[in-house]
Design an enzyme around this catalytic site. Structure first.
Site, short mmCIF file in Angstrom:
data_model
loop_
_atom_site.label_atom_id
_atom_site.label_comp_id
_atom_site.label_asym_id
_atom_site.label_seq_id
_atom_site.Cartn_x
_atom_site.Cartn_y
_atom_site.Cartn_z
N LEU A 13 0.81 -1.23 0.00
CA LEU A 13 0.00 0.00 0.00
C LEU A 13 0.84 1.27 0.00
O LEU A 13 0.30 2.37 -0.07
CB LEU A 13 -0.89 0.02 1.24
CG LEU A 13 -1.92 -1.09 1.38
CD1 LEU A 13 -2.62 -0.99 2.73
CD2 LEU A 13 -2.93 -1.02 0.25
N SER A 14 2.15 1.14 0.08
CA SER A 14 3.02 2.29 0.29
C SER A 14 3.28 3.10 -0.98
O SER A 14 3.79 2.56 -1.96
CB SER A 14 4.36 1.81 0.85
OG SER A 14 5.32 2.83 0.84
#
EC number: 5.99.1.4
Length: 199
Positions: free
Chosen positions: A11-12
């Site tokens: 998700l980064s």
């Protein structure tokens, strides 16, 4: 042979901005990489971080400016407010773990495909079809999205525990076999210099 443990969250945005530069550095120095996807929100809670939604407005505003600047600097498409963020990062992480165990494809390309799906393509990486497409793009069997789920869950949890024990607190986070630690896509040049013996 040098080795790098790469802790990251699917998700980064910063893992997306890293692109394949760490892989290029590793190849340059004949170093190997072990990828360790983890739950970034749980990591924040364990290491004194704050979830983006709970940060002070000054931090939120700075992050918004900096992400856009870094994407432009790197020539990467970027959507500051993706349609499917945050989402459940576990399915893509389990698939990544299965791909690493299976071999036969390009893990750096897979990491980039998954994070690009979030931050440039407005896709939901919690959806099976999106994960399958990323696996296929990186040269892996798309069926890996449905295999090794128990092992994936166990490894995902173990990666978090290892991260906490080894001083990891963000994504991406690189640790060499000499315990040199680098946080963020903007420290890849420093990783390169350390592997070259210049720092």
């Amino acid at each position: 042979m040098a080795h790098i443990d790469l802790f990251f969250s699917t998700l980064s945005p910063y893992a997306y901005l890293a692109g394949n530069r760490a892989e290029e550095v590793a190849a340059k120095h004949n170093a190997t990489i072990t990828y360790k996807p983890l739950d970034i929100m749980a990591l924040f809670a364990r290491t004194g971080g704050t979830a983006p939604k709970d940060r002070h407005v000054s931090r939120v505003e700075y992050r918004a400016q900096e992400l856009v600047r870094q994407a432009a600097k790197l020539g990467l498409a970027f959507n500051l407010k993706p349609a499917h963020w945050p989402t459940n990062g576990a399915p893509s992480s389990y698939a990544f773990i299965a791909a690493q165990n299976a071999g036969g494809g390009d893990l750096g390309k897979l990491m980039f495909a998954i994070t690009r799906a979030v931050w440039a393509e407005n896709k939901d990486i919690a959806e099976d079809g999106v994960v399958r497409s990323c696996l296929s793009e990186a040269g892996f069997d798309p069926a890996l999205a449905d295999s090794g789920l128990l092992e994936g869950a166990e490894t995902y949890a173990a990666n978090l525990e290892e991260a906490v024990e080894r001083g990891v607190f963000g994504s991406p986070f690189y640790i060499t076999d000499r315990d040199q630690r680098f946080w963020g896509q903007d420290r890849i040049d420093d990783l390169d210099a350390v592997l070259a013996g210049k720092m």
